[in-house]
Design a protein around this motif. Structure first.
Motif, PDB file in Angstrom:
ATOM      1  N   ASP A 152       3.330  -3.951  42.323  1.00 35.88           N
ATOM      2  CA  ASP A 152       2.866  -4.737  41.235  1.00 35.88           C
ATOM      3  C   ASP A 152       1.967  -3.870  40.414  1.00 35.88           C
ATOM      4  O   ASP A 152       0.861  -3.505  41.109  1.00 35.88           O
ATOM      5  CB  ASP A 152       2.262  -5.937  42.025  1.00 35.88           C
ATOM      6  N   GLU A 153       2.196  -3.563  39.438  1.00 36.77           N
ATOM      7  CA  GLU A 153       1.324  -2.541  38.587  1.00 36.77           C
ATOM      8  C   GLU A 153       1.071  -1.332  39.343  1.00 36.77           C
ATOM      9  O   GLU A 153      -0.217  -1.134  39.474  1.00 36.77           O
ATOM     10  CB  GLU A 153       0.015  -3.340  37.836  1.00 36.77           C
ATOM     11  N   PRO A 154       1.941  -0.602  39.808  1.00 31.10           N
ATOM     12  CA  PRO A 154       1.616   0.384  40.310  1.00 31.10           C
ATOM     13  C   PRO A 154       0.821   1.583  39.885  1.00 31.10           C
ATOM     14  O   PRO A 154       0.314   2.658  40.460  1.00 31.10           O
ATOM     15  CB  PRO A 154       3.053   1.167  41.152  1.00 31.10           C
ATOM     16  N   VAL A 155       0.844   1.790  38.417  1.00 33.73           N
ATOM     17  CA  VAL A 155       0.408   3.083  37.844  1.00 33.73           C
ATOM     18  C   VAL A 155      -1.068   2.757  37.307  1.00 33.73           C
ATOM     19  O   VAL A 155      -1.763   3.513  36.514  1.00 33.73           O
ATOM     20  CB  VAL A 155       1.201   3.527  36.520  1.00 33.73           C
ATOM     21  N   ASN A 156      -1.695   1.699  37.496  1.00 33.37           N
ATOM     22  CA  ASN A 156      -2.974   1.367  37.209  1.00 33.37           C
ATOM     23  C   ASN A 156      -4.021   2.219  37.707  1.00 33.37           C
ATOM     24  O   ASN A 156      -4.002   2.683  39.003  1.00 33.37           O
ATOM     25  CB  ASN A 156      -3.432  -0.075  37.761  1.00 33.37           C
ATOM     26  N   LEU A 169       9.079   8.797  41.858  1.00 36.83           N
ATOM     27  CA  LEU A 169       9.223   8.088  43.292  1.00 36.83           C
ATOM     28  C   LEU A 169      10.066   7.025  43.168  1.00 36.83           C
ATOM     29  O   LEU A 169      10.847   6.800  44.063  1.00 36.83           O
ATOM     30  CB  LEU A 169       7.487   7.791  43.615  1.00 36.83           C
ATOM     31  N   MET A 170       9.844   5.928  42.188  1.00 36.87           N
ATOM     32  CA  MET A 170      10.702   5.094  42.043  1.00 36.87           C
ATOM     33  C   MET A 170      12.125   5.439  41.932  1.00 36.87           C
ATOM     34  O   MET A 170      12.897   4.854  42.593  1.00 36.87           O
ATOM     35  CB  MET A 170      10.425   4.124  40.934  1.00 36.87           C
ATOM     36  N   ARG A 171      12.564   6.151  40.956  1.00 37.93           N
ATOM     37  CA  ARG A 171      13.590   6.614  40.809  1.00 37.93           C
ATOM     38  C   ARG A 171      14.395   7.482  42.104  1.00 37.93           C
ATOM     39  O   ARG A 171      15.572   6.938  42.356  1.00 37.93           O
ATOM     40  CB  ARG A 171      14.085   7.869  39.779  1.00 37.93           C
ATOM     41  N   ASN A 172      13.790   8.295  42.743  1.00 39.28           N
ATOM     42  CA  ASN A 172      14.065   8.655  43.999  1.00 39.28           C
ATOM     43  C   ASN A 172      14.459   7.737  44.981  1.00 39.28           C
ATOM     44  O   ASN A 172      15.274   7.976  45.861  1.00 39.28           O
ATOM     45  CB  ASN A 172      13.221   9.889  44.601  1.00 39.28           C
ATOM     46  N   LEU A 173      13.339   6.784  45.377  1.00 37.96           N
ATOM     47  CA  LEU A 173      13.690   5.591  46.080  1.00 37.96           C
ATOM     48  C   LEU A 173      14.979   4.798  45.953  1.00 37.96           C
ATOM     49  O   LEU A 173      15.686   4.395  46.773  1.00 37.96           O
ATOM     50  CB  LEU A 173      12.635   4.835  46.321  1.00 37.96           C
ATOM     51  N   ALA A 174      15.139   4.619  44.581  1.00 36.44           N
ATOM     52  CA  ALA A 174      16.465   4.043  44.141  1.00 36.44           C
ATOM     53  C   ALA A 174      17.600   4.747  44.545  1.00 36.44           C
ATOM     54  O   ALA A 174      18.938   4.138  44.886  1.00 36.44           O
ATOM     55  CB  ALA A 174      16.394   3.399  42.843  1.00 36.44           C
ATOM     56  N   ALA A 175      17.746   6.002  44.201  1.00 33.59           N
ATOM     57  CA  ALA A 175      18.679   6.948  44.361  1.00 33.59           C
ATOM     58  C   ALA A 175      19.108   7.071  45.906  1.00 33.59           C
ATOM     59  O   ALA A 175      20.285   7.352  46.179  1.00 33.59           O
ATOM     60  CB  ALA A 175      18.346   8.382  43.935  1.00 33.59           C
ATOM     61  N   GLN A 176      18.240   6.849  46.842  1.00 35.19           N
ATOM     62  CA  GLN A 176      18.523   6.848  48.271  1.00 35.19           C
ATOM     63  C   GLN A 176      19.130   5.603  48.902  1.00 35.19           C
ATOM     64  O   GLN A 176      19.133   5.282  50.059  1.00 35.19           O
ATOM     65  CB  GLN A 176      17.024   7.164  49.073  1.00 35.19           C
ATOM     66  N   GLY A 177      19.124   4.370  47.846  1.00 36.93           N
ATOM     67  CA  GLY A 177      20.070   3.325  48.055  1.00 36.93           C
ATOM     68  C   GLY A 177      19.090   2.156  48.357  1.00 36.93           C
ATOM     69  O   GLY A 177      19.374   1.016  48.830  1.00 36.93           O
ATOM     70  N   ARG A 178      17.705   2.451  48.053  1.00 41.42           N
ATOM     71  CA  ARG A 178      16.731   1.259  48.076  1.00 41.42           C
ATOM     72  C   ARG A 178      16.824   0.432  47.072  1.00 41.42           C
ATOM     73  O   ARG A 178      17.105   0.692  46.044  1.00 41.42           O
ATOM     74  CB  ARG A 178      15.407   1.836  48.378  1.00 41.42           C
ATOM     75  N   THR A 179      16.119  -1.018  47.687  1.00 42.56           N
ATOM     76  CA  THR A 179      15.881  -2.078  46.365  1.00 42.56           C
ATOM     77  C   THR A 179      14.583  -1.593  45.921  1.00 42.56           C
ATOM     78  O   THR A 179      13.681  -2.068  46.755  1.00 42.56           O
ATOM     79  CB  THR A 179      16.427  -3.532  46.714  1.00 42.56           C
ATOM     80  N   VAL A 180      14.402  -1.651  44.590  1.00 41.45           N
ATOM     81  CA  VAL A 180      13.089  -1.468  44.255  1.00 41.45           C
ATOM     82  C   VAL A 180      12.771  -2.171  43.256  1.00 41.45           C
ATOM     83  O   VAL A 180      13.298  -2.271  42.070  1.00 41.45           O
ATOM     84  CB  VAL A 180      12.675  -0.043  43.654  1.00 41.45           C
ATOM     85  N   LEU A 181      11.533  -3.387  43.218  1.00 47.63           N
ATOM     86  CA  LEU A 181      11.174  -4.096  42.173  1.00 47.63           C
ATOM     87  C   LEU A 181       9.922  -3.767  41.707  1.00 47.63           C
ATOM     88  O   LEU A 181       8.900  -3.556  42.791  1.00 47.63           O
ATOM     89  CB  LEU A 181      11.073  -5.628  42.751  1.00 47.63           C
ATOM     90  N   VAL A 182       9.550  -3.685  40.411  1.00 54.65           N
ATOM     91  CA  VAL A 182       8.329  -2.913  39.987  1.00 54.65           C
ATOM     92  C   VAL A 182       7.928  -3.782  38.877  1.00 54.65           C
ATOM     93  O   VAL A 182       8.530  -3.952  37.722  1.00 54.65           O
ATOM     94  CB  VAL A 182       8.352  -1.582  39.597  1.00 54.65           C
TER      95      VAL A 182
END
Length: 321
Positions: A152-156, A169-182
């Motif tokens: 929730d608002e991680p770049v504040n 980081l978000m892109r890499n986590l998704a590329a590893q097959g994870r589900t990312v909600l931001v």
């Protein structure tokens, strides 16, 4: 996978979330967008069991958060970058959380290094800046190496380098097959980070889907046309039912440019070809995510703004408005 089904959350006489449904697939970053007070944080709190739904439910891999056997290794969340004991150090804070799931101290050291705060790991949290607190929150979310992550608002509070780091980081986590909600209010960041979007307003779903469906749809496309006989182009395209705005001549475009709203570039080109008109430019551009977001949520904002200035047509040039 995260699934939200007919979620309703009321606080006394206020409905924060109203019959909201969506699902997120692994391997993608989903941007969770909405004006202030739209229900984003409440929805995320319901997903991780911090708030109990009035009705409906939220599941992670088909299981509600409270029923997960190992929550920290299933779901990682950053919902409040200041939710730490001020007298602890960053290392102590992470070790306390790690012990709840039997996570070794080596993993604590790893996430401290990953998030760039290993050099201040033994500093008391009361001295942390907002950006450092955000990095610690991200480290906590990553501690259990979970398959599902919510931010929730991680770049504040982060500087430009930190913002880019979070994006990667978000892109890499998704590329590893994870589900990312931001969730974020920075549309420029969401435009380059998210694969999909979920947009809500006043607690209800407004739109969802791949980000290209928002910014590159016909309704958010402008075709730019230039050539030596701009008058004839305006007339031909007006007669063909196209509308838009004519720009004055400039050094790059000595004859001017026609900007045609919600049009198909191939159809524009075909109409000009049939009229045997010389074309020097035939290109298109798309609305920014910020523009699309403002359009989608204009009736859902808590504090509105004045109406935009209406566009100018080329009726006086012989075409259609």
């Amino acid at each position: 996978m995260i699934t939200v089904e007919n979620l309703v959350k009321r606080y006394s006489h206020t409905t924060a979330v109203n019959n909201l449904s969506f699902s997120l697939a692994p391997g993608k970053v989903t941007g969770f967008l909405g004006p202030n007070g739209s229900g984003k944080s409440t929805t995320m709190r319901c997903i991780v069991g911090l708030d109990r739904p009035t009705s409906g439910r939220c599941t992670i891999g088909g299981v509600e958060y409270g029923q997960l056997k190992s929550p920290l290794t299933s779901v990682g969340a950053l919902l409040d970058g200041k939710a730490f004991h001020p007298k602890r150090t960053a290392r102590q804070q992470l070790r306390v959380v790690a012990r709840t799931h039997g996570i070794p101290n080596k993993r604590v050291d790893d996430v401290l290094e990953l998030t760039g705060i290993s050099q201040v790991a033994d500093k008391r949290l009361k001295g942390f800046s907002l950006g450092m607190g955000q990095r610690l929150g991200i480290a906590t979310a990553l501690l259990g190496d979970p398959e599902v992550l919510l931010f929730d608002e991680p770049v504040n509070g982060l500087d430009p380098d930190g913002v880019r780091w979070v994006r990667d980081l978000m892109r890499n986590l998704a590329a590893q097959g994870r589900t990312v909600l931001v969730s974020s209010h920075l549309m420029s960041e969401m435009a380059v980070t998210a694969d999909d979007l979920v947009v809500i307003g006043r607690g209800s779903l407004i739109a969802s889907g791949p980000i290209k469906n928002f910014t590159e749809s016909a309704a958010h496309t402008v075709v730019h046309v230039a050539g030596p006989d701009i008058e004839a182009m305006a007339r031909v395209l007006g007669e063909a039912g196209f509308s838009g705005m004519r720009r004055d001549p400039s050094p790059d475009y000595p004859y001017g440019v026609l900007d045609i709203q919600a049009a198909d570039r191939s159809k524009i080109g075909h109409a000009l070809h049939l009229a045997n008109l010389e074309v020097h430019e035939l290109s298109d551009s798309h609305s920014s995510l910020e523009d699309v977001f403002m359009e989608l949520t204009q009736s859902s904002v808590e504090y509105g703004i004045g109406a935009p200035v209406p566009g100018l047509g080329w009726n006086d040039q012989g075409g259609a408005r």
